[in-house]
Scaffold this motif. Structure first.
Motif, PDB file in Angstrom:
ATOM      1  N   SER A   1      38.548  40.496  39.302  1.00 22.11           N
ATOM      2  CA  SER A   1      37.461  41.418  39.676  1.00 22.11           C
ATOM      3  C   SER A   1      37.540  41.770  41.156  1.00 22.11           C
ATOM      4  CB  SER A   1      36.090  40.790  39.384  1.00 22.11           C
ATOM      5  OG  SER A   1      35.923  40.628  37.998  1.00 22.11           O
ATOM      6  N   THR A   2      37.836  40.788  41.973  1.00 23.90           N
ATOM      7  CA  THR A   2      37.950  41.046  43.417  1.00 23.90           C
ATOM      8  C   THR A   2      39.053  42.067  43.672  1.00 23.90           C
ATOM      9  OG1 THR A   2      37.204  38.795  43.864  1.00 23.90           O
ATOM     10  CG2 THR A   2      38.288  39.951  45.671  1.00 23.90           C
TER      11      THR A   2
ATOM     12  N   ARG B   1      37.660  45.387  42.767  1.00 24.06           N
ATOM     13  CA  ARG B   1      36.637  45.781  43.748  1.00 24.06           C
ATOM     14  C   ARG B   1      37.273  46.200  45.075  1.00 24.06           C
ATOM     15  NH1 ARG B   1      31.456  44.831  42.851  1.00 24.06           N
ATOM     16  NH2 ARG B   1      31.032  44.351  45.028  1.00 24.06           N
TER      17      ARG B   1
ATOM     18  N   LEU C   1      34.885  48.785  46.844  1.00 27.02           N
ATOM     19  CA  LEU C   1      33.555  48.175  46.820  1.00 27.02           C
ATOM     20  C   LEU C   1      33.570  46.922  47.696  1.00 27.02           C
ATOM     21  CD1 LEU C   1      32.779  48.449  43.003  1.00 27.02           C
ATOM     22  CD2 LEU C   1      31.727  49.746  44.844  1.00 27.02           C
ATOM     23  N   GLU C   2      34.763  46.405  47.941  1.00 24.49           N
ATOM     24  CA  GLU C   2      34.956  45.301  48.894  1.00 24.49           C
ATOM     25  C   GLU C   2      35.984  45.752  49.918  1.00 24.49           C
ATOM     26  OE1 GLU C   2      33.513  42.395  49.100  1.00 24.49           O
ATOM     27  OE2 GLU C   2      32.805  41.915  47.068  1.00 24.49           O
TER      28      GLU C   2
ATOM     29  N   PHE D   1      32.323  48.954  34.495  1.00 23.46           N
ATOM     30  CA  PHE D   1      31.993  47.561  34.762  1.00 23.46           C
ATOM     31  C   PHE D   1      31.771  46.773  33.471  1.00 23.46           C
ATOM     32  CE2 PHE D   1      30.489  50.077  38.322  1.00 23.46           C
ATOM     33  CZ  PHE D   1      30.870  49.343  39.429  1.00 23.46           C
TER      34      PHE D   1
ATOM     35  N   ASP E   1      36.746  46.652  34.213  1.00 22.04           N
ATOM     36  CA  ASP E   1      36.641  45.216  34.470  1.00 22.04           C
ATOM     37  C   ASP E   1      36.023  44.527  33.258  1.00 22.04           C
ATOM     38  OD1 ASP E   1      36.661  42.712  35.495  1.00 22.04           O
ATOM     39  OD2 ASP E   1      35.337  43.128  37.200  1.00 22.04           O
TER      40      ASP E   1
END
Ligand code: ADP
Ligand code: MG
Length: 250
Positions: free
Chosen positions: A43-44, A47, A52-53, A94, A172
């Motif tokens: 997920s990271t 993202r 998003l990160e 998501f 995801d």
């Protein structure tokens, strides 16, 4: 052409390396599945790819253009106009749908094309209805998310992502919040997108699905790409961690 390139991506949370020098590229038209144990950084990774990160190291390119990079320990992005262009080329679906609860199905789908992309309202609504039809939900246009099953919500979320005409769609674990009997309908919709040649990166726990749909499979473990190849290569690999992981599905 490479739609997405992630080079030497590093990401830490509280000083702990979650992505440790991850590199991957996605070609136009390709379907890439990402599998791996819980906590391995899947997920990271998504993202970070969708910004998003912020990354702590490495660089991200969309269609050969730098979207994020790290300079002197600081993350950099191109100017606002270019970022808007870059953001418009990807969509994200998501695990938990993230629909707007107070918007009807149709409004959930049409809102961003109208208000973010400033497209013609009539045209957007027409396209949204076509997308709903494709998802088998044309009779749900005026319903609200609470009136739908999880599988229906996820299909609305997919329609919403498609309404922005992305070049690449990230998923995801799109079925992990669904009851087993609803998983099939969502996988079927994703499969139908594959037939339309939409580039997709799918994090999934559905091993049979990953095997069948993917051009390439990536096995992530502890923040690194531990294995990468065709489904045959990855699922058939003589690799201890991969075998351990697959063992959990039997
Ligand atoms: P996966 O999707 O493969 O299950 P994640 O990317 O969600 O893995 O998480 C990888 C690691 O990063 C886990 O140890 C998780 O606890 C940690 N992590 C993820 N997001 C955050 C966050 N926002 N803050 C702190 N730690 C995080
Ligand atoms: Mg995850």
């Amino acid at each position: 052409m490479k739609l997405l390139e992630m080079n030497h991506i590093k990401k830490e949370f509280d000083g702990l390396g979650v992505l440790k020098d991850i590199s991957l590229a996605v070609e136009e038209g390709e379907i890439v599945s990402i599998i791996g144990p819980s906590g391995s950084g899947k997920s990271t990774m998504l993202r970070c790819a969708t910004m998003l990160e912020e990354i702590d190291g490495g660089e991200i390119l969309y269609m050969g253009k730098k979207a994020a990079w790290v300079e002197n320990g600081k993350v950099m992005h191109p100017d606002k106009k270019e970022m808007k262009e870059i953001r418009s080329c990807f969509g994200l679906v998501f695990q938990n749908f993230n629909l707007f609860p107070h918007y009807s199905v149709l409004k959930n789908i049409a809102d961003a094309p109208i208000h973010v992309q400033k497209r013609d309202k009539g045209e957007v609504y027409k396209e949204a209805m076509e997308l709903l039809k494709k998802m088998g939900l044309e009779d749900k246009a005026d319903a609200y998310p609470y009136q739908l099953s999880g599988g229906q919500c996820q299909r609305v979320a997919i329609a919403r992502a498609l309404a922005l005409n992305p070049k690449i769609l990230f998923f995801d674990e799109p079925t992990s919040a669904l009851d087993p009997e609803l998983t099939g309908e969502v996988l079927k919709v994703i499969k139908s997108l594959a037939d339309l040649d939409i580039t997709m990166v799918i994090v999934t726990h559905e091993m049979e699905f990953a095997k069948n749909i993917s051009d390439r499979v990536i096995f992530m473990d502890k923040g690194v790409v531990a294995l990468e190849g065709t489904p045959e290569e990855v699922f058939g690999a003589d690799h201890t961690r991969m075998k351990e992981f697959l063992g959990k599905f039997h």
